[in-house]
Design a protein around this motif. Structure first.
Motif, short mmCIF file in Angstrom:
data_model
loop_
_atom_site.label_atom_id
_atom_site.label_comp_id
_atom_site.label_asym_id
_atom_site.label_seq_id
_atom_site.Cartn_x
_atom_site.Cartn_y
_atom_site.Cartn_z
N PRO A 85 0.87 -1.08 -0.06
CA PRO A 85 -0.04 -0.03 -0.14
C PRO A 85 0.63 1.24 0.00
CG PRO A 85 -0.56 -1.34 1.84
CD PRO A 85 0.73 -1.88 1.23
N THR A 86 2.14 1.04 0.17
CA THR A 86 3.02 2.22 0.15
C THR A 86 2.56 3.30 -1.07
OG1 THR A 86 4.67 1.07 1.27
CG2 THR A 86 5.39 3.18 0.31
N PHE A 87 2.58 2.83 -2.17
CA PHE A 87 2.26 3.70 -3.31
C PHE A 87 1.29 3.20 -4.27
CE2 PHE A 87 5.93 1.14 -4.62
CZ PHE A 87 5.61 0.95 -6.15
N ARG A 88 0.48 2.16 -3.79
CA ARG A 88 -0.51 1.35 -4.66
C ARG A 88 -1.87 1.83 -3.90
NH1 ARG A 88 1.11 -0.15 -9.68
NH2 ARG A 88 3.01 -1.32 -9.42
N HIS A 89 -2.94 1.98 -4.85
CA HIS A 89 -4.26 1.79 -4.13
C HIS A 89 -4.96 0.83 -4.94
CE1 HIS A 89 -8.40 2.80 -3.94
NE2 HIS A 89 -8.06 3.80 -3.07
N GLY A 116 7.51 -1.25 4.04
CA GLY A 116 8.31 -0.83 5.40
C GLY A 116 7.77 0.37 5.92
N GLY A 117 8.31 0.35 7.21
CA GLY A 117 7.89 1.57 7.89
C GLY A 117 8.56 2.98 7.42
N ASP A 118 9.64 2.81 6.58
CA ASP A 118 10.16 3.98 6.06
C ASP A 118 11.01 3.53 4.96
OD1 ASP A 118 12.14 2.27 6.91
OD2 ASP A 118 12.88 3.35 8.74
N PRO A 128 5.01 10.59 5.37
CA PRO A 128 5.27 10.54 6.81
C PRO A 128 5.42 8.87 7.05
CG PRO A 128 3.14 11.21 7.08
CD PRO A 128 3.50 11.51 5.59
N ALA A 129 6.00 8.49 8.03
CA ALA A 129 6.20 7.09 8.39
C ALA A 129 4.73 6.85 8.70
CB ALA A 129 7.00 6.94 9.69
N PRO A 130 4.23 5.61 8.18
CA PRO A 130 2.81 5.15 8.26
C PRO A 130 2.42 4.65 9.73
CG PRO A 130 3.86 3.51 7.03
CD PRO A 130 4.90 4.70 7.04
N THR A 131 1.22 4.79 10.21
CA THR A 131 0.66 4.36 11.33
C THR A 131 -0.27 3.53 11.04
OG1 THR A 131 -0.95 6.22 11.55
CG2 THR A 131 1.08 6.60 12.57
N ARG A 132 -0.75 2.35 11.83
CA ARG A 132 -1.51 1.62 11.77
C ARG A 132 -1.29 0.71 10.43
NH1 ARG A 132 -6.90 5.22 12.63
NH2 ARG A 132 -7.91 2.93 12.71
N ARG A 133 -0.11 0.08 10.45
CA ARG A 133 0.41 -0.52 9.19
C ARG A 133 -0.44 -1.66 8.96
NH1 ARG A 133 5.26 -2.23 9.72
NH2 ARG A 133 5.45 -2.62 7.49
N ALA A 134 -0.64 -2.44 9.83
CA ALA A 134 -1.33 -3.85 9.92
C ALA A 134 -2.90 -3.66 9.46
CB ALA A 134 -1.16 -4.66 11.08
N GLU A 135 -3.33 -2.45 9.82
CA GLU A 135 -4.91 -2.32 9.69
C GLU A 135 -5.01 -1.71 8.21
OE1 GLU A 135 -7.93 -0.08 12.27
OE2 GLU A 135 -7.13 1.45 10.93
N THR A 158 -11.16 2.79 6.58
CA THR A 158 -10.24 3.89 7.25
C THR A 158 -9.26 4.30 6.03
OG1 THR A 158 -10.84 2.94 9.20
CG2 THR A 158 -9.15 4.70 9.21
N HIS A 159 -8.61 3.46 5.48
CA HIS A 159 -7.44 3.88 4.67
C HIS A 159 -7.88 4.01 2.93
CE1 HIS A 159 -5.15 3.28 8.27
NE2 HIS A 159 -5.95 2.58 8.53
N PHE A 160 -8.87 3.18 2.58
CA PHE A 160 -9.18 3.01 1.34
C PHE A 160 -10.55 2.83 0.95
CE2 PHE A 160 -4.73 0.74 1.75
CZ PHE A 160 -4.22 1.50 0.68
N SER A 161 -11.14 3.32 -0.24
CA SER A 161 -12.39 2.99 -0.89
C SER A 161 -12.32 3.06 -2.09
CB SER A 161 -12.95 4.50 -0.14
OG SER A 161 -12.44 5.73 -0.82
#
Length: 299
Positions: A85-89, A116-118, A128-135, A158-161
């Motif tokens: 999900p870093t740069f993919r929708h 990755g987180g960074d 910014p460094a992502p939060t709630r990565r697993a969710e 919450t993150h995608f629609s």
């Protein structure tokens, strides 16, 4: 613990190879053809905007690279190792995957991970460094699954629609291309156990080979628990080159690694095409020996 195998030993472990997307196609094409000719069961490329120490060198997109590879091969499975999900929708990515599955005539495996987180993929986008990565990852996989199995999808997370996203005509593979889900932590393992047709691990960082394999064994045991909770059978992949010793250092190193993986119940192993220097530095002559002397006895 040792998993060395004699040349006559026959095993059911399948093998895959990663070809980094760092070469112009005239140079890369023979590698993809050779991966199939050598007898590998699957071939992969990284899905990053750039990667670690290679950030200032040549780098090409994963989906166009795999599309080109599909046009010059006939049997070998092809996949991302891994998209995130870093740069993919999921909506535009699903369209690309449907096209790739069609062009490859159903040889696509979709490798996905949380990202990755960074790292450069975040930095270049100014994220910014992502939060709630697993969710976020769970939503990414859930929505991607819906988009690849339904003609129309509306989804609000919450993150995608997605709003009435079309996916006609659907995938060649039914109900969709298989997912290979990278997971070392419990939350990502739950996603793999629920949605994956395959699970892949990199193990945990270690300075020596035996310690690394013990970590892989612990992760495999944890995934067994996650798999039982969901009552599904999932193929198991291990990235041999996350170990402190490159798998194609020698034929003996490769054979031993495959033996260890089989003892731990892995169905598939993944290695990397040797590079001249830096990460995955090795000799293509070793790869050729492995293809001639070891791969015929695998799978």
């Amino acid at each position: 613990m040792t998993g060395g195998r004699t040349p006559g030993y026959r095993t059911s472990v399948r093998t895959g190879i990663v070809i980094l997307p760092e070469h112009r196609w005239w140079f890369a094409e023979p590698k993809w053809r050779a991966a199939e000719e050598y007898g590998f069961h699957h071939a992969w490329t990284y899905d990053h905007l750039a990667w670690r120490t290679l950030v200032d060198g040549p780098w090409f997109g994963a989906v166009p690279t795999l599309t080109a590879a599909a046009m010059v091969t006939q049997r070998i499975r092809l996949g991302t190792f891994v998209a995130s999900p870093t740069f993919r929708h999921p909506v535009p990515f699903a369209r690309e995957l449907l096209a790739l599955d069609d062009i490859s005539d159903g040889r696509l495996t979709v490798g996905v991970g949380a990202g990755g987180g960074d790292g450069y993929d975040h930095e270049v986008l100014g994220h910014p460094a992502p939060t709630r990565r697993a969710e976020r990852f769970g939503e990414f996989v859930e929505l991607l699954d819906k988009l690849l199995t339904r003609d129309r999808t509306t989804y609000e997370g919450t993150h995608f629609s997605a709003v009435d996203a079309r996916s006609y005509p659907g995938a060649v593979q039914r109900p969709r291309p298989p997912f290979l889900i990278a997971a070392n932590g419990p939350k990502a393992m739950a996603v793999a156990a629920r949605h994956g047709q395959g699970w892949v691990t990199t193990g945990t960082p270690a300075d020596d080979l035996d310690t690394w394999w013990r970590g892989v064994a612990e992760l495999a045991a944890r995934f067994t628990e996650a798999q039982h909770e969901h009552g599904r059978r999932v193929d198991r992949y291990v990235n041999l080159d996350s170990a402190p010793v490159y798998s194609l250092t020698s034929v003996e190193t490769f054979r031993d690694a495959v033996g260890r993986a089989e003892e731990l119940g892995f169905t598939d192993v993944v290695v990397h095409w040797p590079r001249h220097d830096g990460v995955f530095a090795g000799r293509e002559s070793v790869l050729e020996e492995v293809a001639a002397d070891v791969l015929p006895a695998l799978g």
